[in-house]
Each structure stands twice: as structure tokens, then as C-alpha cells.
Design a protein around this motif. Sequence first.
Motif, mmCIF file in Angstrom:
data_model
loop_
_atom_site.group_PDB
_atom_site.id
_atom_site.type_symbol
_atom_site.label_atom_id
_atom_site.label_comp_id
_atom_site.label_asym_id
_atom_site.label_seq_id
_atom_site.Cartn_x
_atom_site.Cartn_y
_atom_site.Cartn_z
ATOM 1 N N ASP A 1 59.412 12.368 -14.811
ATOM 2 C CA ASP A 1 58.566 13.544 -15.093
ATOM 3 C C ASP A 1 57.178 13.453 -14.477
ATOM 4 O OD1 ASP A 1 60.654 14.255 -16.775
ATOM 5 O OD2 ASP A 1 59.766 13.149 -18.448
ATOM 6 N N LEU A 2 56.806 12.279 -14.014
ATOM 7 C CA LEU A 2 55.433 12.081 -13.542
ATOM 8 C C LEU A 2 55.353 12.322 -12.035
ATOM 9 C CD1 LEU A 2 54.816 8.857 -15.611
ATOM 10 C CD2 LEU A 2 53.955 11.147 -16.130
ATOM 11 N N THR A 3 54.281 12.975 -11.598
ATOM 12 C CA THR A 3 54.278 13.424 -10.189
ATOM 13 C C THR A 3 52.976 13.177 -9.436
ATOM 14 O OG1 THR A 3 53.584 15.619 -10.901
ATOM 15 C CG2 THR A 3 55.948 15.282 -10.621
ATOM 16 N N ILE A 4 51.966 12.619 -10.108
ATOM 17 C CA ILE A 4 50.700 12.379 -9.411
ATOM 18 C C ILE A 4 50.599 10.881 -9.095
ATOM 19 C CG2 ILE A 4 48.171 12.538 -9.549
ATOM 20 C CD1 ILE A 4 49.633 15.259 -9.502
ATOM 21 N N ALA A 5 50.391 10.587 -7.825
ATOM 22 C CA ALA A 5 50.416 9.182 -7.417
ATOM 23 C C ALA A 5 49.125 8.783 -6.727
ATOM 24 C CB ALA A 5 51.589 8.954 -6.462
ATOM 25 N N HIS A 6 48.820 7.505 -6.853
ATOM 26 C CA HIS A 6 47.744 6.905 -6.053
ATOM 27 C C HIS A 6 48.351 5.686 -5.377
ATOM 28 C CE1 HIS A 6 44.218 4.182 -5.455
ATOM 29 N NE2 HIS A 6 43.713 5.303 -4.988
ATOM 30 N N ILE A 7 48.160 5.603 -4.073
ATOM 31 C CA ILE A 7 48.695 4.462 -3.320
ATOM 32 C C ILE A 7 47.536 3.741 -2.656
ATOM 33 C CG2 ILE A 7 50.243 3.733 -1.456
ATOM 34 C CD1 ILE A 7 51.982 6.077 -1.995
ATOM 35 N N ASP A 8 47.509 2.431 -2.826
ATOM 36 C CA ASP A 8 46.410 1.627 -2.277
ATOM 37 C C ASP A 8 46.999 0.408 -1.573
ATOM 38 O OD1 ASP A 8 43.132 1.033 -3.288
ATOM 39 O OD2 ASP A 8 44.285 -0.426 -2.167
ATOM 40 N N ILE B 1 51.909 5.013 -15.768
ATOM 41 C CA ILE B 1 51.263 5.314 -17.058
ATOM 42 C C ILE B 1 51.729 6.692 -17.495
ATOM 43 C CG2 ILE B 1 49.097 5.636 -18.297
ATOM 44 C CD1 ILE B 1 47.743 3.770 -16.293
ATOM 45 N N GLY B 2 52.479 6.728 -18.576
ATOM 46 C CA GLY B 2 53.038 7.986 -19.064
ATOM 47 C C GLY B 2 52.129 8.635 -20.091
ATOM 48 N N ARG B 3 52.474 9.859 -20.446
ATOM 49 C CA ARG B 3 51.657 10.598 -21.420
ATOM 50 C C ARG B 3 51.635 9.885 -22.768
ATOM 51 N NH1 ARG B 3 53.474 14.690 -18.087
ATOM 52 N NH2 ARG B 3 51.795 16.073 -17.469
ATOM 53 N N ALA B 4 52.789 9.366 -23.169
ATOM 54 C CA ALA B 4 52.903 8.805 -24.509
ATOM 55 C C ALA B 4 52.043 7.556 -24.693
ATOM 56 C CB ALA B 4 54.368 8.485 -24.805
ATOM 57 N N GLU B 5 51.805 6.826 -23.629
ATOM 58 C CA GLU B 5 51.115 5.546 -23.796
ATOM 59 C C GLU B 5 49.653 5.575 -23.357
ATOM 60 O OE1 GLU B 5 52.586 2.960 -20.098
ATOM 61 O OE2 GLU B 5 53.425 4.965 -20.352
ATOM 62 N N ALA B 6 49.238 6.709 -22.709
ATOM 63 C CA ALA B 6 47.931 6.720 -22.033
ATOM 64 C C ALA B 6 46.787 6.296 -22.960
ATOM 65 C CB ALA B 6 47.666 8.088 -21.438
ATOM 66 N N LYS B 7 46.729 6.909 -24.142
ATOM 67 C CA LYS B 7 45.577 6.630 -25.006
ATOM 68 C C LYS B 7 45.555 5.177 -25.453
ATOM 69 C CE LYS B 7 45.016 10.950 -27.300
ATOM 70 N NZ LYS B 7 44.913 11.589 -28.592
ATOM 71 N N ASN B 8 46.717 4.658 -25.819
ATOM 72 C CA ASN B 8 46.763 3.262 -26.255
ATOM 73 C C ASN B 8 46.414 2.315 -25.124
ATOM 74 O OD1 ASN B 8 47.446 3.967 -28.801
ATOM 75 N ND2 ASN B 8 49.668 3.679 -28.514
ATOM 76 N N PHE B 9 46.883 2.663 -23.933
ATOM 77 C CA PHE B 9 46.543 1.819 -22.785
ATOM 78 C C PHE B 9 45.034 1.817 -22.570
ATOM 79 C CE2 PHE B 9 45.410 2.199 -18.238
ATOM 80 C CZ PHE B 9 45.525 0.857 -17.897
#
Length: 398
Positions: free
Chosen positions: A35-42, A198-206
Motif C-alpha cells: 500500500d505504500l508508494t512514496i520512496a526515498h533512495i540514497d 515505515i507503515g501508517r500503523a507503526e509511524a508514531k511509535n517509531f
Amino acid sequence: MTAVCRECGAYDRSGPLVCAACGSDRMVRHSELLDLTIAHIDCDAFYASVEKRDNPSLADKPVIVGHPGGRGVVTTACYVARKFGPRSAMPMFKALELCPQAVVVPPNMAKYKQASGQIRALFEQATPLVEPLSLDEAYLDLSPDIRLVDRPAAVLLARLARAIESRVGITVSVGLSYNKFLAKMASDRNKPRGFSVIGRAEAKNFLATLPVRALWGVGEATARRMAEQGITSVAQLQRMPPSELISRWGKFGRQLAEMVQGEDHRRIIPDRPAKSVSTETTFARDIRDPEALSQALEKLAEGVARRLERQDAAGRTVVLKLKTSDFQVITRHHRLADPTRRADVVLRAGQTLLDKQADGRAFRLIGIGLCDLCPSSEADPPDLFSLRSPSTGARASV
Ligand code: TTP
Ligand code: MG
């Protein structure tokens, strides 16, 4: 739990630890993976990786890129060297005190620019929405209505990372999330050669586990000022109401309030406009029937209009693409009187082009797109003689 194989890009919704398709255990597993679609590649230790690529005898050695001697600073240290302490921006003499056995290589920007261009070209095969931050990192928007290949973002990212390894000869780390801020955090999480989600469900805890310094926009000075107010962790910021954050830090406080809750509404803005916007589909079975081809075209034209909207663009030349059953590619162009962003206008022009080709031959692929792009403000000027309201389709009475 879904798993994507980082070697072959196969995915499996049962989340296996080993890829059933290729046997690799390089799996990325996450419940929100598809479901996740925004990426950062380094890129990993970018300059040093390019130097190692070009001189394989350096592969296992600690390599520091920078001007040796005098007042030079480290531009980057490879991961072997980092174990001994050298870091970017450290004075060279200090880096060599920490790691005297390091091989120092002077920077060669021309090579890094070339590698960066190659990487960019690979990104653009996946999506037109690429926002580079520097030579070695970029955001990619791989949303379904943007991406150029109809595969989940995580699959495209696994393939991109492998393609960069095999064609450019260096490794990258991938971060995948639902906004820019978290995607960038993710790509930094397990470097080198990482793929972190990093998913929606874990973002705040992370976020709650991090020091304030880890937040975008919180530099040393801000962190110090926060510490003076007794704030050192993101968890503390999360507990403060937005009004409090705003009263303490003004506009930045407003940004902080969103960020600490895992929100970031910035869009991915490409640094140069796309040259074209297009979409295509390969049929499960070759199609001869003109009616069926038209139906496919209609769906695609709607997709093109959605992409134009996302990119705030319009286009003037409609391009129809067909691939015959024997893999012959046919492209036909039609230049419109005015740029458009409307699906019906794209479809009408595409249909006219298709009518000349759909003569009973079998096609395996059809695509439609627009080139000669321009800002959306220049699109679809109202027709003086047909005062049709675009929102309702109703004709105004005159
Ligand atoms: P970074 O992505 O910050 O670093 P990196 O790619 O070397 O290492 P990492 O694996 O942590 O991403 O920067 C990219 C390149 O920019 C880096 O290879 C060299 C150059 N650079 C400088 O010249 N000076 C600097 O202070 C930094 C941070 C980077
Ligand atoms: Mg880097």
C-alpha cells in the motif's frame, strides 16, 4: 504480512522468509508493503562506492574520498573506513589519525555526475515524479496513477535497487513509506544496501523512539534550544498539543506538530517537467476486435487525465502506441489545436488514430499519452461557440 524478494522482485502475500521464485532470503516483509508508494533512495557512501567500482583492488579496503593532506576534509568515507571513525566533513588529518591505513582518493565529480545521471534514467523508467535532493538521493512517487509500470511500488523499488547494482555498479538504500519525511527516515535506517519500510500503523511509535535531532529541520542549534527547554525526545513533542508547539516555535512549530504525528503533506515535485505523460497496457491475449481496443483506450485516456491532474500539466500532442502480435511497435501522433488535460479530448484524438490502425490485425499492447506538455493553466480554453460548462456538461442558455 506481505514479502517482496529483493533479488527477483516476486511478491507473496503470505510473507515467506525465503522467496519461492528464486530461493533468495533477501526478503522485505511488512503488513503495509503493497500500500505504500512514496520512496526515498540514497546511494551508499556514494563517492567512495564509485571509486571502489572503478578500482576493484579497493573493494575491501577503508577508502576515504577527499583531498589528502593540509586542510582538506573528508567528503565521504566508505563503510569499511567508517568502522574506525572517519565521517563526512571531518578534517582529513583527524580521519587519518583514526584510520591511518585508509586509502585516500581525490574526488572526481565528473564520474559521480555520470553515475547520478545513469541512476536518474533508471528512476525515470519507473515514474516521471522524481525529485532529486542531491547527486545521490531522490524522492520517487510510485502511486498507482503515476508509476509507469503496473507493479506495486515495493516491487519496482526492489528492481530499481538491483538494476542500479548491476548497471551502475554501486549499492543504494531504499526507504518506503506514505510521505516524504518518513521515506527519508526509512532509507537511513539500515544502510548500506538497506530496504526499510515505515507503515501508517507503526509511524508514531517509531518516531517516539527518536531524539529530536532525528527530525527533519532540527539541526544542532534547534536541538540545543529544545534541550534548554527540557525537550530531547520526539515522544515529548508528541505529547504537547499543537498550539503549544506553535507558540514555542511559530511556523516551524506547526510543521513539527504534523511531523511528530507522522504527517507530511509535501508533494513530490520533479526538478524538471516530464516530457510526456502516458500509460499503456499489455493484453493477456492479443486483441483484433476494434471495439475491444476502443474500450481499452477509453480506460487509458482516463488514466492519462489523472496523471496530468497530479502533475498540474496539460499536453498538446496525443500519441497512440500499438504493438502488434509480432512485436512491431507503431506510434501515431495527433497535434491538437489547444493543449488539453481532458480525458474525452485525449480519447477522441486517440480513437481517430486508432481507427486507421484497427484493421483486423492482432495487437498485444495499446498505449496512449500526451507530449508537448505545458502548465495546466494553458489547457482547454473555453469554446466561444459552445458554452458548455465543464463541471455539469450542461449547455448554458444564451
Ligand atoms: P551522503 O548521502 O550524505 O553520504 P554518502 O552517500 O557518502 O553515505 P551514506 O551511505 O551515509 O548515504 O552524501 C552523498 C555524497 O555527497 C557523498 O558521497 C559525498 C558528498 N558529500 C560531501 O561532499 N560532503 C559532505 O559533507 C557530505 C555529507 C556528502
Ligand atoms: Mg548517500
